[in-house]
Motif scaffolding. Structure first.
Motif, PDB file in Angstrom:
ATOM      1  N   GLU A   1     -43.738  19.630 -19.543  1.00 18.10           N
ATOM      2  CA  GLU A   1     -43.997  18.856 -20.763  1.00 18.10           C
ATOM      3  C   GLU A   1     -45.492  18.701 -21.016  1.00 18.10           C
ATOM      4  OE1 GLU A   1     -41.885  15.215 -20.167  1.00 18.10           O
ATOM      5  OE2 GLU A   1     -39.924  16.177 -20.352  1.00 18.10           O
ATOM      6  N   SER A   2     -46.251  18.479 -19.965  1.00 18.25           N
ATOM      7  CA  SER A   2     -47.699  18.341 -20.094  1.00 18.25           C
ATOM      8  C   SER A   2     -48.319  19.647 -20.600  1.00 18.25           C
ATOM      9  CB  SER A   2     -48.302  17.960 -18.738  1.00 18.25           C
ATOM     10  OG  SER A   2     -49.696  17.951 -18.797  1.00 18.25           O
ATOM     11  N   LEU A   3     -47.861  20.771 -20.054  1.00 17.46           N
ATOM     12  CA  LEU A   3     -48.375  22.069 -20.491  1.00 17.46           C
ATOM     13  C   LEU A   3     -48.031  22.340 -21.955  1.00 17.46           C
ATOM     14  CD1 LEU A   3     -47.677  24.459 -17.486  1.00 17.46           C
ATOM     15  CD2 LEU A   3     -49.895  23.866 -18.449  1.00 17.46           C
ATOM     16  N   VAL A   4     -46.787  22.103 -22.318  1.00 16.01           N
ATOM     17  CA  VAL A   4     -46.348  22.367 -23.694  1.00 16.01           C
ATOM     18  C   VAL A   4     -47.150  21.503 -24.674  1.00 16.01           C
ATOM     19  CG1 VAL A   4     -44.399  22.142 -25.285  1.00 16.01           C
ATOM     20  CG2 VAL A   4     -44.067  23.184 -23.044  1.00 16.01           C
ATOM     21  N   ASP A   5     -47.381  20.244 -24.321  1.00 18.70           N
ATOM     22  CA  ASP A   5     -48.162  19.354 -25.170  1.00 18.70           C
ATOM     23  C   ASP A   5     -49.590  19.873 -25.339  1.00 18.70           C
ATOM     24  OD1 ASP A   5     -48.693  16.903 -26.649  1.00 18.70           O
ATOM     25  OD2 ASP A   5     -49.863  16.309 -24.884  1.00 18.70           O
ATOM     26  N   ALA A   6     -50.227  20.257 -24.239  1.00 24.26           N
ATOM     27  CA  ALA A   6     -51.605  20.762 -24.306  1.00 24.26           C
ATOM     28  C   ALA A   6     -51.665  22.091 -25.055  1.00 24.26           C
ATOM     29  CB  ALA A   6     -52.179  20.917 -22.899  1.00 24.26           C
ATOM     30  N   LEU A   7     -50.656  22.934 -24.865  1.00 23.25           N
ATOM     31  CA  LEU A   7     -50.640  24.219 -25.561  1.00 23.25           C
ATOM     32  C   LEU A   7     -50.517  24.024 -27.069  1.00 23.25           C
ATOM     33  CD1 LEU A   7     -48.417  26.220 -23.089  1.00 23.25           C
ATOM     34  CD2 LEU A   7     -50.781  26.788 -23.728  1.00 23.25           C
ATOM     35  N   GLY A   8     -49.802  22.991 -27.477  1.00 25.32           N
ATOM     36  CA  GLY A   8     -49.675  22.699 -28.894  1.00 25.32           C
ATOM     37  C   GLY A   8     -50.985  22.296 -29.540  1.00 25.32           C
ATOM     38  N   ARG A   9     -51.932  21.822 -28.737  1.00 25.48           N
ATOM     39  CA  ARG A   9     -53.233  21.383 -29.264  1.00 25.48           C
ATOM     40  C   ARG A   9     -54.340  22.397 -29.041  1.00 25.48           C
ATOM     41  NH1 ARG A   9     -54.455  16.399 -26.177  1.00 25.48           N
ATOM     42  NH2 ARG A   9     -52.844  17.022 -24.749  1.00 25.48           N
ATOM     43  N   THR A  10     -54.028  23.527 -28.400  1.00 24.19           N
ATOM     44  CA  THR A  10     -55.052  24.505 -28.044  1.00 24.19           C
ATOM     45  C   THR A  10     -54.930  25.740 -28.922  1.00 24.19           C
ATOM     46  OG1 THR A  10     -54.973  23.743 -25.759  1.00 24.19           O
ATOM     47  CG2 THR A  10     -56.036  25.852 -26.152  1.00 24.19           C
ATOM     48  N   ARG A  11     -56.020  26.115 -29.533  1.00 19.94           N
ATOM     49  CA  ARG A  11     -56.092  27.345 -30.327  1.00 19.94           C
ATOM     50  C   ARG A  11     -57.130  28.259 -29.689  1.00 19.94           C
ATOM     51  NH1 ARG A  11     -52.017  25.755 -31.666  1.00 19.94           N
ATOM     52  NH2 ARG A  11     -51.482  24.595 -33.515  1.00 19.94           N
ATOM     53  N   PRO A  12     -56.727  29.442 -29.230  1.00 17.88           N
ATOM     54  CA  PRO A  12     -57.651  30.313 -28.520  1.00 17.88           C
ATOM     55  C   PRO A  12     -58.828  30.808 -29.351  1.00 17.88           C
ATOM     56  CG  PRO A  12     -55.448  31.280 -28.585  1.00 17.88           C
ATOM     57  CD  PRO A  12     -55.385  29.974 -29.279  1.00 17.88           C
ATOM     58  N   GLY A  13     -58.667  31.014 -30.653  1.00 13.65           N
ATOM     59  CA  GLY A  13     -59.783  31.487 -31.473  1.00 13.65           C
ATOM     60  C   GLY A  13     -60.226  32.870 -31.057  1.00 13.65           C
ATOM     61  N   VAL A  14     -61.532  33.066 -30.974  1.00 22.18           N
ATOM     62  CA  VAL A  14     -62.071  34.384 -30.650  1.00 22.18           C
ATOM     63  C   VAL A  14     -62.348  34.556 -29.161  1.00 22.18           C
ATOM     64  CG1 VAL A  14     -63.082  34.716 -32.927  1.00 22.18           C
ATOM     65  CG2 VAL A  14     -64.426  33.618 -31.139  1.00 22.18           C
ATOM     66  N   ASP A  15     -62.145  33.523 -28.379  1.00 23.88           N
ATOM     67  CA  ASP A  15     -62.421  33.572 -26.944  1.00 23.88           C
ATOM     68  C   ASP A  15     -61.267  34.259 -26.223  1.00 23.88           C
ATOM     69  OD1 ASP A  15     -63.136  33.207 -24.334  1.00 23.88           O
ATOM     70  OD2 ASP A  15     -63.344  31.035 -24.454  1.00 23.88           O
ATOM     71  N   ASP A  16     -61.523  35.478 -25.741  1.00 17.44           N
ATOM     72  CA  ASP A  16     -60.485  36.264 -25.076  1.00 17.44           C
ATOM     73  C   ASP A  16     -59.993  35.584 -23.799  1.00 17.44           C
ATOM     74  OD1 ASP A  16     -58.856  38.623 -24.657  1.00 17.44           O
ATOM     75  OD2 ASP A  16     -60.274  39.145 -23.054  1.00 17.44           O
ATOM     76  N   ALA A  17     -60.905  34.993 -23.022  1.00 20.56           N
ATOM     77  CA  ALA A  17     -60.509  34.336 -21.779  1.00 20.56           C
ATOM     78  C   ALA A  17     -59.610  33.137 -22.058  1.00 20.56           C
ATOM     79  CB  ALA A  17     -61.740  33.909 -20.980  1.00 20.56           C
ATOM     80  N   LEU A  18     -59.927  32.380 -23.095  1.00 19.99           N
ATOM     81  CA  LEU A  18     -59.087  31.239 -23.449  1.00 19.99           C
ATOM     82  C   LEU A  18     -57.719  31.720 -23.929  1.00 19.99           C
ATOM     83  CD1 LEU A  18     -58.729  28.216 -23.707  1.00 19.99           C
ATOM     84  CD2 LEU A  18     -59.800  28.342 -25.972  1.00 19.99           C
ATOM     85  N   GLY A  19     -57.687  32.823 -24.656  1.00 16.99           N
ATOM     86  CA  GLY A  19     -56.415  33.401 -25.084  1.00 16.99           C
ATOM     87  C   GLY A  19     -55.554  33.814 -23.907  1.00 16.99           C
ATOM     88  N   GLN A  20     -56.174  34.392 -22.893  1.00 14.04           N
ATOM     89  CA  GLN A  20     -55.432  34.774 -21.694  1.00 14.04           C
ATOM     90  C   GLN A  20     -54.965  33.540 -20.930  1.00 14.04           C
ATOM     91  OE1 GLN A  20     -57.860  37.513 -19.488  1.00 14.04           O
ATOM     92  NE2 GLN A  20     -57.753  39.082 -21.071  1.00 14.04           N
ATOM     93  N   ALA A  21     -55.779  32.494 -20.901  1.00 16.79           N
ATOM     94  CA  ALA A  21     -55.381  31.249 -20.236  1.00 16.79           C
ATOM     95  C   ALA A  21     -54.180  30.632 -20.946  1.00 16.79           C
ATOM     96  CB  ALA A  21     -56.549  30.261 -20.214  1.00 16.79           C
ATOM     97  N   VAL A  22     -54.184  30.670 -22.266  1.00 11.89           N
ATOM     98  CA  VAL A  22     -53.060  30.143 -23.043  1.00 11.89           C
ATOM     99  C   VAL A  22     -51.799  30.946 -22.738  1.00 11.89           C
ATOM    100  CG1 VAL A  22     -52.141  29.933 -25.388  1.00 11.89           C
ATOM    101  CG2 VAL A  22     -54.432  29.084 -24.868  1.00 11.89           C
ATOM    102  N   ALA A  23     -51.920  32.273 -22.700  1.00 12.70           N
ATOM    103  CA  ALA A  23     -50.759  33.123 -22.407  1.00 12.70           C
ATOM    104  C   ALA A  23     -50.201  32.831 -21.013  1.00 12.70           C
ATOM    105  CB  ALA A  23     -51.140  34.593 -22.536  1.00 12.70           C
TER     106      ALA A  23
END
Length: 115
Positions: free
Chosen positions: A57-79
């Motif tokens: 639940e904590s992960l799903v909540d944080a993922l709902g507020r996170t947008r990776p944008g142009v940062d490839d590393a953040l996109g991989q972290a989200v995935a």
């Protein structure tokens, strides 16, 4: 307070205050890693089901507020975090731990790029 898991800032998950969406994801990943840590190191299935549910639940909540944008590393972290949440949903803790560690590594990589 769990002092076994410390974030890159030197704080345990309970002390972290998220200031950006990536920080919220980092906090959720650290919390999830602490929550799915086996209570008995010999028995990797000894994690409480309620702990893994709260971690998901904590992960799903944080993922709902996170947008990776142009940062490839953040996109991989989200995935990785999305996949970890899915594994937590089905009680696959070892797979979730592996993905959470990968997400934490990508978040560190992302943070060094933002600094």
């Amino acid at each position: 307070m769990n002092t076994d898991v410390v974030s890159r800032s030197g704080l345990v998950p309970e002390q972290m205050i998220a200031t950006a969406p990536a920080d919220a994801l980092e906090s959720a990943v650290e919390y999830a890693l602490a929550a799915v840590r086996p209570s008995n190191p010999v028995d990797t299935a000894s994690t409480e089901p309620a702990s893994s549910r709260l971690a998901e639940e904590s992960l799903v909540d944080a993922l709902g507020r996170t947008r990776p944008g142009v940062d490839d590393a953040l996109g991989q972290a989200v995935a990785c975090a999305e996949a970890a949440a899915e594994h937590l949903r089905y009680g696959e803790l070892q797979e979730a731990r592996l993905l959470l560690v990968a997400a934490r590594g990508q978040l560190v990589r992302s943070h060094t790029r933002r600094s």
